[in-house]
Design a protein around this motif. Sequence first.
Motif, short mmCIF file in Angstrom:
data_model
loop_
_atom_site.label_atom_id
_atom_site.label_comp_id
_atom_site.label_asym_id
_atom_site.label_seq_id
_atom_site.Cartn_x
_atom_site.Cartn_y
_atom_site.Cartn_z
N GLN A 94 38.26 67.52 27.57
CA GLN A 94 39.28 68.56 27.75
C GLN A 94 40.68 67.97 27.93
N ILE A 95 40.75 66.73 28.39
CA ILE A 95 42.06 66.06 28.44
C ILE A 95 42.60 65.94 27.01
N ARG A 133 43.37 69.68 25.90
CA ARG A 133 44.30 70.51 26.68
C ARG A 133 45.50 69.79 27.29
N ARG A 134 45.41 68.51 27.52
CA ARG A 134 46.50 67.82 28.20
C ARG A 134 47.36 67.01 27.23
N ARG A 135 46.75 66.52 26.16
CA ARG A 135 47.46 65.68 25.20
C ARG A 135 48.21 66.57 24.20
N ASP A 136 49.37 66.11 23.76
CA ASP A 136 50.07 66.78 22.69
C ASP A 136 49.21 66.68 21.42
N LEU A 189 49.62 58.86 30.06
CA LEU A 189 49.22 60.21 30.44
C LEU A 189 47.69 60.32 30.48
N ILE A 190 47.04 59.82 29.43
CA ILE A 190 45.58 59.96 29.35
C ILE A 190 44.90 59.23 30.51
N GLU A 212 45.45 61.22 33.68
CA GLU A 212 44.65 62.46 33.70
C GLU A 212 43.17 62.15 33.90
N LYS A 243 42.68 61.54 37.50
CA LYS A 243 42.75 62.81 38.25
C LYS A 243 41.42 63.57 38.16
#
Length: 392
Positions: free
Chosen positions: A224-225, A228-231, A272-273, A276, A279
Motif C-alpha cells: 500500500q505504500i 498510496r504513498r508514492r507518487d 520516503l519509502i 514509510e 512507520k
Amino acid sequence: MTDFSERIKYLADRYYPVGQHARHSLHAYPETAFEEVRTSKLISDILSEYGIEHKLIAKTGVVGLIKGEKPGKTVLLRADMDALELEEAPSALLRSERAGYMHACGHDGHVAGLIMAALILSDLKSELPGNVKLMFQPAEESVGGAKPMIDEGLLENPPVDAAFAVHLWGEAEFGEVWIKNGAVMAAPDEFRLRIIGKGGHAAHPQFTADPIVMSANIINLFQQIISRRRDPVSPAVITVGSIHAGEVHNIIPSHADLVGTIRTFDREVRKLIISEMEKAVSAVTNAWGGSYEFKVLERYPAVLNNPDMADIARIAAAKIVGADKIKEPSVPNMGGEDFAFVANAVPAAYLFVGIKKGEMILHHNPNFSFDTEIIKVSSAVISQTALDFLSK
Ligand SMILES: [Zn+2]
Ligand SMILES: [Zn+2]
C-alpha cells in the motif's frame, strides 16, 4: 573524421573466432563472485597473446589499456564476468560443465565481446586519438566488483573521461541497440526486518503476540505504500523475497524474519519509502504488542545515462546496425547494476544489444541462451562508440 565503421565491421568478422572460442569456453566453466579465476586467466591469456597491456585488480578483475598513438582522452569499456548459481536446463546447446552454475545473464558474451573490441581497437591504435581502458569486472550479480576496482585505482592512470557498458538483452530483437537518456537501471537496496512477538501455544493466541499475523499485515502495508504513498509516476518496487517464521503447526513463534528489496531511481522517493516502511512496521508491532529490528543496506546507486554519452553511443551504433535498429526504451529497468559506481564518477552510458529471435529470452532462467554471433554486433558497436568519443 574518417569513418571507421567499415573497418570495424571487417575486424569484428575477422576476430569473431577468438570471441566465439572465448564465449564457448566461458560458458562451459561459469564462475561467480571473486572466484572468476579461470575467466580472469582466459582474458589475460588472450590480451597477452595480442600484446595488450593489462593487470589484475580486485582479486579477479582485469584492467587493460590500449594506448592510442595520437594524444587524447581516455574512454573506459566495461564487461562483467560472473555467472549465477543456477542449474542449466538439460536441453541447452552450449553446456555448463559445472553443476549448479550457469552463465544465465549473458556475461560470457559480454567478456567475449569486450575481448573482441580490445583486438579491434588495438588494430586501430596508430589512428586512435587517446586511450581505451578495458574493465573486466567480477561479481556484478552479487556483492559488486565495480567499487573494489575503483578503490584500487581503476579510474586513474590515465584518468578516465567517459565510460560505456553493454548488456545483451533478451527483450530486444537480435541486433537492435536500445539506448535511453537518464534513468536506466534502479538503485537496489536490501532490507532486513525482524518482527519480534511473544511465542506460545497455537490454541491460545490471546496470550501471545503473533509475529506471523503482524508480518502478514506489514507485507500488505508495504504494497500500500507503493500504491498510496508514492507518487505514481516515480517508479518504485518493494518486494519481500524471503520470510521465515515458525517450525510446527501448534506453536506461535517468537519472531519472524523478512528479507526483501527496495528499487528506486530518485533519492527522495527512496527516502520516503524507507521512512514509510518503518512507520508501517512500527505502527503494526506497536498495536499488536511486538517490537522490531529494521535495517536497510544500500547496495548500488541508480544507473543514469549522461545524455551526451548516450548520443555518442546512438550515433556510433547506427553506423554499425543502421539507424532503424536504434530504439529508445520508454521506461527504465528496475534491475540493479553496479556499473552505477562508474557512471556516478564519470559521464557514462549503458546500452542494451538485443538477442531475441522469436520469443523473448528470459535472463536468470535455466533456458537462457543466445546466438554467439551477436558479439560481432556488440563488439563493433562498443568499438565505434569508443572511437567516436575519442574523436570528438
Ligand atoms: Zn543478471
Ligand atoms: Zn547481467
